[in-house]
Design an enzyme around this catalytic site. Structure first.
Site, mmCIF file in Angstrom:
data_model
loop_
_atom_site.group_PDB
_atom_site.id
_atom_site.type_symbol
_atom_site.label_atom_id
_atom_site.label_comp_id
_atom_site.label_asym_id
_atom_site.label_seq_id
_atom_site.Cartn_x
_atom_site.Cartn_y
_atom_site.Cartn_z
ATOM 1 C CB SER A 1 54.255 0.155 76.261
ATOM 2 O OG SER A 1 54.720 0.457 77.562
ATOM 3 C CE LYS B 1 52.162 4.831 74.632
ATOM 4 N NZ LYS B 1 53.472 4.932 75.302
ATOM 5 C CG ASN C 1 54.830 3.406 71.921
ATOM 6 O OD1 ASN C 1 54.093 4.294 72.328
ATOM 7 N ND2 ASN C 1 55.384 2.517 72.724
ATOM 8 N NE ARG D 1 97.561 12.821 49.378
ATOM 9 C CZ ARG D 1 98.395 11.836 49.712
ATOM 10 N NH1 ARG D 1 99.659 11.880 49.334
ATOM 11 N NH2 ARG D 1 97.969 10.820 50.427
#
Length: 451
Positions: free
Chosen positions: A277, A283, A285, A316
């Site tokens: 972080s 942290k 993550n 088409r």
């Protein structure tokens, strides 16, 4: 995709397959196969096909991509200005041969065939990554088949399972995805050659023979008839890839939830600069899960555009065909990137067995309520057993004590079970049902697949 984000969401080999340069290379491949097929049948001179084929490598280096980009916006597709430039280059080598470039074909023939060639090569990459994920999931299934953890439903603790069982379910899904890819190849990897309205009138009586040789030269299936306006092959390819993406998203959701601080049962691999972080040093993550879940969010939107594009006009289409050019590359690139990150997690995941065990006890035995109820049911009937255990659960919660303690003090229970038997019933390992048999079945299915 920005280069800043490519390493987060994409995979290099598949990204290259869908690059502008690769698309033009595939179109050249289609034009060469067309010329060779027509020479085989006698529609154009063999000498012309030889010159067109020999121009392939040098043509790519001489094409002006900046001019192609500008002209594409005016022409409505890249094939029209590409054919002009390619023809002009062949003309510098042999003026007579240049007359036979793109003979009898229409722009969509070349672009559709190039798209199928791209999909074939991208599927090879996806299939390889998928096979590696499958093998690693099987390895981890075997390693953790007896590692008991809590199973969760509606995000709530439910009953005990094993981590190996969760992995076995993932492996089984991978195997189904591999089977889908294998089963569809002969059906969807099909050449496109129909001319202006699909009749190949420009080739007169030689149309079918040229299509046969064209498909064979490209290593693709031969279509029974033109499929300019019928886009089910393209959508089936993309849908199969999107199913893989959905499978990966489910897995990433699982392990990201298992990484929550309060759960802490499983973590993505660590590495310098990974999962940190900018403000909180503590942290860790789930960055791989974030990337995969973002892709899993994006792919269904792209797939929906392909389904909508199936409703086309007559022989088409106007617009529907064009929408595929935006969706197909992105679906493949996002899925290949997600497979790469899933393989990384499966290979290096950090499993916290102690925390899995601790989480089994966080409800003070409530997760074993069904086990004791089912043990009592044959003795007193299911409804009475349910009522008794439900009341005991409420008591345990109110008194903030272990459910086993409350159950052990009930006369209705003591008349049927000793304290040792009650203790055994409350062991999570004793209430795993047929999980090991399911794991064996997955491993046996995989062994059969490898033969």
């Amino acid at each position: 995709m920005s280069q800043l984000y490519a390493s987060l969401f994409y995979q290099p080999q598949v990204t290259e397959i869908f690059s502008d340069r690769a698309l033009v290379k595939y179109m050249i491949q289609a034009e060469i196969a067309l010329a060779q097929a027509q020479a085989e049948v006698g529609v154009i001179p063999v000498s012309a096909a030889v010159v067109i084929a020999e121009s392939a490598d040098s043509a790519l280096a001489h094409l002006d991509f900046d001019s192609l980009a500008v002209a594409t916006g005016l022409a409505g597709n890249v094939a029209i200005p590409f054919v002009k430039q390619f023809t002009a280059f062949v003309k510098t080598l042999d003026e007579d041969a240049a007359r036979f470039v793109h003979w009898g074909a229409t722009s969509q023939d070349i672009l559709d065939t190039a798209c199928i060639l791209q999909c074939r090569d991208a599927l090879t990459q996806v299939e390889s990554l998928l096979q590696q994920c499958f093998e690693m999931a099987l390895t981890q299934t075997q390693a953790y088949r007896h590692q008991v953890m809590i199973g969760r439903t509606w995000l709530q603790q439910a009953l005990p399972i094993t981590f190996g069982h969760k992995l076995a379910r993932w492996a089984s899904a991978f195997q189904r995805d591999l089977e889908r890819i294998h089963s569809m190849k002969s059906r969807v990897l099909t050449a496109q050659l129909g001319g202006a309205v699909g009749s190949l009138a420009s080739l007169q009586q030689n149309g079918s023979a040229v299509v046969d040789a064209y498909a064979r030269n490209l290593g693709l299936s031969k279509p029974s008839c033109t499929w300019h306006g019928e886009r089910d092959r393209i959508v089936e390819i993309a849908s199969t890839v999107a199913l893989i993406m959905g499978t990966l998203g489910k897995m990433a959701r699982d392990w990201s939830l298992m990484m929550q601080t309060e759960i802490a049962e499983l973590f993505e691999p660590t590495g310098k600069g990974r999962g940190g972080s900018s403000t909180m040093p503590h942290k860790r993550n789930p960055v791989a899960a974030a990337s995969i879940l973002a892709a899993a969010n994006r792919v269904p939107v792209l797939i929906s555009s392909l389904y909508q594009s199936m409703v086309q006009e007559h022989e088409r289409s106007l617009g529907g065909w064009h929408a595929e050019w935006l969706a197909i590359p992105e679906i493949f690139q996002l899925t290949a990137g997600a497979l790469t990150r899933t393989l990384d997690v499966l290979t290096g995941m950090d499993v916290r067995a102690d925390q899995m065990r601790a989480n089994l006890e966080c409800t003070s035995g409530l997760i074993m309520a069904e086990a004791i109820m089912m043990a009592l049911a044959p003795k007193m009937g299911r409804m009475q057993a349910h009522h008794l255990v439900e009341k005991a659960c409420k008591t345990a919660v109110e008194q903030k004590c272990h459910l086993q303690t409350v159950i052990s003090e009930l006369d209705e229970v003591k008349q049927y079970f000793s304290s040792e038997q009650i203790q055994q019933i409350f062991k999570p390992e004793s209430y795993l049902g047929n999980i090991q048999a399911q794991i064996d079945a997955v491993l046996q299915d995989a062994a059969g697949e490898r033969k």
